[in-house]
Design a protein around this motif. Structure first.
Motif, PDB file in Angstrom:
ATOM      1  N   VAL A 169      15.848  16.622  69.184  1.00 42.22           N
ATOM      2  CA  VAL A 169      16.321  15.303  68.799  1.00 42.22           C
ATOM      3  C   VAL A 169      15.164  14.606  68.112  1.00 42.22           C
ATOM      4  CG1 VAL A 169      17.234  13.099  69.608  1.00 42.22           C
ATOM      5  CG2 VAL A 169      17.856  15.202  70.804  1.00 42.22           C
ATOM      6  N   THR A 200      19.848  15.624  65.255  1.00 44.85           N
ATOM      7  CA  THR A 200      19.811  16.692  66.258  1.00 44.85           C
ATOM      8  C   THR A 200      19.993  18.047  65.594  1.00 44.85           C
ATOM      9  OG1 THR A 200      22.186  16.656  66.695  1.00 44.85           O
ATOM     10  CG2 THR A 200      20.825  15.203  68.038  1.00 44.85           C
ATOM     11  N   ILE A 205      13.726   7.418  71.924  1.00 46.29           N
ATOM     12  CA  ILE A 205      14.499   8.545  72.433  1.00 46.29           C
ATOM     13  C   ILE A 205      13.704   9.246  73.523  1.00 46.29           C
ATOM     14  CG2 ILE A 205      15.858   9.003  70.357  1.00 46.29           C
ATOM     15  CD1 ILE A 205      13.827  11.303  69.743  1.00 46.29           C
ATOM     16  N   VAL A 211      14.131  13.173  75.811  1.00 50.40           N
ATOM     17  CA  VAL A 211      14.885  14.407  76.026  1.00 50.40           C
ATOM     18  C   VAL A 211      14.263  15.140  77.199  1.00 50.40           C
ATOM     19  CG1 VAL A 211      15.573  16.615  75.031  1.00 50.40           C
ATOM     20  CG2 VAL A 211      15.402  14.603  73.567  1.00 50.40           C
ATOM     21  N   SER A 240      19.737  13.820  76.771  1.00 50.72           N
ATOM     22  CA  SER A 240      19.083  12.965  75.788  1.00 50.72           C
ATOM     23  C   SER A 240      19.433  11.518  76.063  1.00 50.72           C
ATOM     24  CB  SER A 240      19.532  13.322  74.372  1.00 50.72           C
ATOM     25  OG  SER A 240      19.122  14.621  74.050  1.00 50.72           O
TER      26      SER A 240
END
Length: 87
Positions: A14, A24, A53, A55, A60
């Protein structure tokens, strides 16, 4: 790929662009209608203005404008650590 602000690596990748879009690709669960196992990066059109973001373990998280969050993948319920005062 240019203009990347952050990248998260797990079962799939991501990336967060400087413009706040989320891209992605890879093997695993993706979002926004993206196909599992794609090697071509693609934008998740339903996410815009993303601030951050994260992950991990197939999950995510995108922090949206105003502080809301969007999660996708293998979403696990949050559990408060034993002895924690966190709520």
């Amino acid at each position: 790929m240019r203009g990347i602000r952050a990248i998260g690596v797990g079962a799939y990748m991501v990336a967060l662009t400087e413009a706040g879009t989320v891209v992605t690709w890879g093997d695993g669960l993706t979002a926004g209608g993206r196909t599992n196992g794609t090697t071509e990066p693609g934008v998740i059109a339903s996410l815009a203005g993303v601030q951050r973001i994260a992950v991990r373990d197939g999950t995510s998280i995108a922090v949206l404008p105003g502080g809301g969050v969007m999660t996708w993948g293998v979403v696990r319920p949050w559990t408060r650590p034993e002895g924690s005062d966190a709520s």
